[in-house]
Design an enzyme around this catalytic site. Structure first.
Site, PDB file in Angstrom:
ATOM      1  N   HIS A   1       0.805  -1.234   0.000  1.00 32.22           N
ATOM      2  CA  HIS A   1       0.000   0.000   0.000  1.00 32.22           C
ATOM      3  C   HIS A   1       0.831   1.274   0.000  1.00 32.22           C
ATOM      4  O   HIS A   1       0.307   2.340  -0.298  1.00 32.22           O
ATOM      5  CB  HIS A   1      -0.932   0.007   1.205  1.00 32.22           C
ATOM      6  CG  HIS A   1      -0.241   0.252   2.524  1.00 32.22           C
ATOM      7  ND1 HIS A   1       0.551  -0.705   3.136  1.00 32.22           N
ATOM      8  CD2 HIS A   1      -0.200   1.347   3.331  1.00 32.22           C
ATOM      9  CE1 HIS A   1       1.022  -0.218   4.272  1.00 32.22           C
ATOM     10  NE2 HIS A   1       0.588   1.024   4.411  1.00 32.22           N
TER      11      HIS A   1
ATOM     12  N   TYR B   1      13.026 -10.693 -13.210  1.00 31.61           N
ATOM     13  CA  TYR B   1      11.781 -10.059 -12.772  1.00 31.61           C
ATOM     14  C   TYR B   1      10.604 -10.596 -13.578  1.00 31.61           C
ATOM     15  O   TYR B   1       9.539 -10.916 -13.021  1.00 31.61           O
ATOM     16  CB  TYR B   1      11.897  -8.541 -12.934  1.00 31.61           C
ATOM     17  CG  TYR B   1      10.655  -7.766 -12.589  1.00 31.61           C
ATOM     18  CD1 TYR B   1      10.278  -7.582 -11.267  1.00 31.61           C
ATOM     19  CD2 TYR B   1       9.863  -7.195 -13.583  1.00 31.61           C
ATOM     20  CE1 TYR B   1       9.136  -6.855 -10.938  1.00 31.61           C
ATOM     21  CE2 TYR B   1       8.724  -6.472 -13.274  1.00 31.61           C
ATOM     22  CZ  TYR B   1       8.368  -6.303 -11.947  1.00 31.61           C
ATOM     23  OH  TYR B   1       7.240  -5.583 -11.631  1.00 31.61           O
TER      24      TYR B   1
ATOM     25  N   LYS C   1       7.142 -12.657 -12.385  1.00 30.18           N
ATOM     26  CA  LYS C   1       5.775 -12.210 -12.668  1.00 30.18           C
ATOM     27  C   LYS C   1       4.984 -13.276 -13.427  1.00 30.18           C
ATOM     28  O   LYS C   1       3.780 -13.453 -13.206  1.00 30.18           O
ATOM     29  CB  LYS C   1       5.805 -10.890 -13.450  1.00 30.18           C
ATOM     30  CG  LYS C   1       6.225  -9.696 -12.608  1.00 30.18           C
ATOM     31  CD  LYS C   1       5.261  -9.488 -11.449  1.00 30.18           C
ATOM     32  CE  LYS C   1       5.601  -8.266 -10.627  1.00 30.18           C
ATOM     33  NZ  LYS C   1       4.642  -8.062  -9.505  1.00 30.18           N
TER      34      LYS C   1
ATOM     35  N   HIS D   1      12.627   4.032 -12.862  1.00 27.51           N
ATOM     36  CA  HIS D   1      12.180   3.823 -14.235  1.00 27.51           C
ATOM     37  C   HIS D   1      12.378   5.112 -15.041  1.00 27.51           C
ATOM     38  O   HIS D   1      12.743   6.150 -14.501  1.00 27.51           O
ATOM     39  CB  HIS D   1      10.714   3.399 -14.260  1.00 27.51           C
ATOM     40  CG  HIS D   1      10.508   1.989 -13.823  1.00 27.51           C
ATOM     41  ND1 HIS D   1       9.943   1.657 -12.600  1.00 27.51           N
ATOM     42  CD2 HIS D   1      10.776   0.808 -14.437  1.00 27.51           C
ATOM     43  CE1 HIS D   1       9.877   0.342 -12.488  1.00 27.51           C
ATOM     44  NE2 HIS D   1      10.374  -0.193 -13.585  1.00 27.51           N
TER      45      HIS D   1
ATOM     46  N   SER E   1       3.297  -7.388 -14.998  1.00 27.10           N
ATOM     47  CA  SER E   1       4.062  -6.397 -15.755  1.00 27.10           C
ATOM     48  C   SER E   1       4.079  -6.797 -17.219  1.00 27.10           C
ATOM     49  O   SER E   1       4.049  -7.991 -17.555  1.00 27.10           O
ATOM     50  CB  SER E   1       5.490  -6.318 -15.226  1.00 27.10           C
ATOM     51  OG  SER E   1       6.329  -5.603 -16.109  1.00 27.10           O
ATOM     52  N   SER E   2       4.186  -5.813 -18.095  1.00 28.93           N
ATOM     53  CA  SER E   2       4.253  -6.091 -19.528  1.00 28.93           C
ATOM     54  C   SER E   2       5.537  -6.798 -19.926  1.00 28.93           C
ATOM     55  O   SER E   2       5.637  -7.346 -21.024  1.00 28.93           O
ATOM     56  CB  SER E   2       4.122  -4.789 -20.324  1.00 28.93           C
ATOM     57  OG  SER E   2       5.191  -3.907 -20.013  1.00 28.93           O
ATOM     58  N   CYS E   3       6.538  -6.834 -19.031  1.00 29.99           N
ATOM     59  CA  CYS E   3       7.806  -7.491 -19.363  1.00 29.99           C
ATOM     60  C   CYS E   3       7.668  -9.008 -19.408  1.00 29.99           C
ATOM     61  O   CYS E   3       8.624  -9.706 -19.749  1.00 29.99           O
ATOM     62  CB  CYS E   3       8.897  -7.089 -18.390  1.00 29.99           C
ATOM     63  SG  CYS E   3       8.695  -7.771 -16.734  1.00 29.99           S
TER      64      CYS E   3
END
Length: 324
Positions: A14, A139, A143, A182, A110-112
């Site tokens: 959070h 990473y 995911k 990032h 994540s898009s990765c």
């Protein structure tokens, strides 16, 4: 739980950028009790501690936004931490939620997760069809494991554990560390400091040619709550047992050069831009196919320049926290 009692929703992570945005979204909607646990209160990599917390907390829903995140530099420098911590966090929370009888959970990926050379825009079906981008492979593997954890508990135990895969996120509560952040927070800070110091030039990593899609974190939070609140029949009609995740993005992208030029505009930088081609570019293009999410009734509403202005104003209000 009686009908008069609000849902008890645990937002893991959070204090992070995404988790804090989900908390804001849930508070705006109202009618729920939000449960949180800081790092000093609960180590999410400690399996026994996580299971004990769930037993005591009577959780109804979970938003799993906790993760170790970072940019290209951080992923290259700390691969062990990225794969270990993310695997432990997601495995501990998903399993503890199951043991505690929590029926609904949303995992944020994540898009990765998609192959380096995936066809653009990237559709959900591209998962596991090719080699990952080497700079963030640990990473990405973590995911992917999170998606498969959700799918496996759904298949074996009949749970309703959903997954959303956001594109590149930015916004309030982002990490503005000069090396481990990032691209958007790194550029905002770099251009801000150049403007303040009166520099004539800002150097941007890479060639500036790669194309990226960027989503404001408040849009991500709204999409997450939207997906979580879809009734089971509607959700299951739009996913498959072995393809249960949903892309979240804007459906549009820009070059890193165009991004840097917009950041310069937002920060009022008057000097010139140059590009350090000795630094890695990463994947040439990353654009999400968001047709599945759009068919479920959600689209992004925050444009890039407006989102950058909002993020920059947040940075200015909190810049005393980013001295290092």
């Amino acid at each position: 739980m009686s009908a008069s009692q609000p849902l008890r929703i645990f937002v893991a992570g959070h204090r992070g950028m995404v988790g804090s945005a989900i908390v804001r979204q849930l508070k705006r909607q109202g009618g729920v009790q939000i449960l949180t646990a800081s790092r000093c209160e609960l180590d999410l990599t400690d399996q026994a501690a996580v299971q004990a917390w769930f037993r005591e907390s009577e959780v109804d829903l979970v938003y799993l936004a906790a993760a170790k995140v970072g940019g290209i530099h951080a992923n290259n420098e700390y691969p062990a931490e990225f794969i270990y911590q993310n695997l432990m966090i997601e495995a501990n929370i998903i399993h503890a939620a199951h043991l505690a009888g929590v029926q609904k959970l949303l995992f944020l990926g994540s898009s990765c997760i998609y192959p380096k050379h995936a066809e653009q825009p990237m559709r959900e079906e591209a998962l596991l069809t090719g080699t990952l981008e080497p700079t963030n492979e640990p990473y990405a593997i973590a995911k992917i494991a999170g998606i498969k954890l959700c799918e496996s508990y759904n298949r074996q135990y009949g749970r309703d554990y959903r997954s959303v895969m956001p594109t590149n996120l930015y916004g309030p509560n982002d990490n503005f560390h000069p090396e481990n952040s990032h691209v958007i927070p790194a550029l905002l800070r770099r251009f801000h400091e150049a403007t303040r110091q009166g520099d004539n030039e800002v150097v941007v990593w890479g060639s500036g040619k790669p194309m990226r899609e960027f989503l404001h974190v408040d849009d991500m939070a709204a999409a997450s709550v939207h997906v979580m609140e879809l009734d089971t029949t509607t959700y299951q009609a739009n996913v498959q047992p072995m393809l249960s995740h949903i892309n979240v993005g804007t459906g549009t992208d820009c070059t890193i050069r165009e991004l840097a030029e917009t950041v310069a505009k937002v920060t009022r930088f008057q000097g010139k831009l140059s590009f350090d081609t000795s630094k890695p570019d990463g994947t040439a293009r990353k654009l999400m196919d968001v047709s599945r999410l759009q068919s479920l009734g959600w689209e992004s509403t925050i444009g890039l320049e407006d989102g950058l202005r909002d993020t920059y104003q947040w940075f200015l209000a909190h810049q005393e926290n980013f001295r290092s």
